[in-house]
Design a protein around this motif. Structure first.
Motif, PDB file in Angstrom:
ATOM      1  N   THR A 290      22.660 -54.542  74.930  1.00 33.49           N
ATOM      2  CA  THR A 290      21.791 -53.387  75.177  1.00 33.49           C
ATOM      3  C   THR A 290      22.394 -52.515  76.274  1.00 33.49           C
TER       4      THR A 290
ATOM      5  N   ASN B 125      17.096 -58.215  76.540  1.00 34.43           N
ATOM      6  CA  ASN B 125      17.120 -58.665  75.147  1.00 34.43           C
ATOM      7  C   ASN B 125      15.916 -58.095  74.399  1.00 34.43           C
ATOM      8  N   ILE B 126      16.168 -57.779  73.135  1.00 36.73           N
ATOM      9  CA  ILE B 126      15.140 -57.197  72.275  1.00 36.73           C
ATOM     10  C   ILE B 126      15.124 -58.009  70.990  1.00 36.73           C
TER      11      ILE B 126
ATOM     12  N   ASN C 210      18.871 -58.230  69.711  1.00 38.45           N
ATOM     13  CA  ASN C 210      19.978 -57.716  70.522  1.00 38.45           C
ATOM     14  C   ASN C 210      19.906 -58.329  71.916  1.00 38.45           C
TER      15      ASN C 210
ATOM     16  N   GLY D 289      20.097 -53.564  80.902  1.00 35.42           N
ATOM     17  CA  GLY D 289      19.747 -53.932  79.544  1.00 35.42           C
ATOM     18  C   GLY D 289      18.883 -55.173  79.522  1.00 35.42           C
TER      19      GLY D 289
ATOM     20  N   LYS E  22      23.915 -48.708  75.574  1.00 37.00           N
ATOM     21  CA  LYS E  22      23.350 -47.562  76.291  1.00 37.00           C
ATOM     22  C   LYS E  22      24.469 -46.786  76.997  1.00 37.00           C
TER      23      LYS E  22
END
Ligand code: THU
Length: 133
Positions: A57, A42-43, A52, A40, A61
């Motif tokens: 993340t 960061n977004i 997020n 994952g 998922k």
């Protein structure tokens, strides 16, 4: 899987970060009990709040794919993707870990040189979880 191998996957995941606002690129690699690994990043979001974290993340998922049992997570991060120190998980991510993981879930943090291992119980003592509802 060794901590070192999981950490390498977290480092690779940093390269996927979408972090135009903070510049902090964060990567996570989540090890499921069956050996599957979910990565994952960061977004971020222009409205900031919807951002997020890398850890969530990875968890989201994995949960989407049907996993509920987890062994460990490796986390790393740094400004512009350069690891200069340990990058510990935020409180929200610790609480998400608590939803699915027990006290002995392992959290591997790396400063790019070595690594430290913490249990979830150490990072989130006296926690509130599904057993309280
Ligand atoms: N961030 C993570 O990805 N994980 C954490 O546990 C702490 C913070 C991200 C969110 C944001 O994109 C950037 O790091 C700076 O806060």
């Amino acid at each position: 899987m060794t901590p070192e191998a999981l950490i390498e996957l977290a480092k690779e995941a940093m390269g996927h970060a979408y972090a135009p606002y903070s510049g902090c690129k964060v990567g996570a690699a989540l090890l499921c009990a069956d050996g599957t690994v979910y990565q994952g990043c960061n977004i971020e979001n222009a409205a900031y709040g919807p951002t997020n974290c890398a850890e969530r993340t990875a968890f989201f998922k994995a949960v989407y794919d049907g996993h509920r049992d987890f062994t460990a997570i490796a986390i790393c991060g740094g400004k512009d993707g350069v690891i200069e120190g340990y990058f510990p998980p935020c409180g929200v991510c610790r609480q998400v870990m608590r939803e699915f993981c027990g006290d002995d879930f392992a959290v591997y943090l790396t400063d790019g040189q070595g690594y430290k291992i913490y249990t979830l119980a150490q990072l989130l003592p006296h926690s509130f979880g599904p057993d309280h509802i």
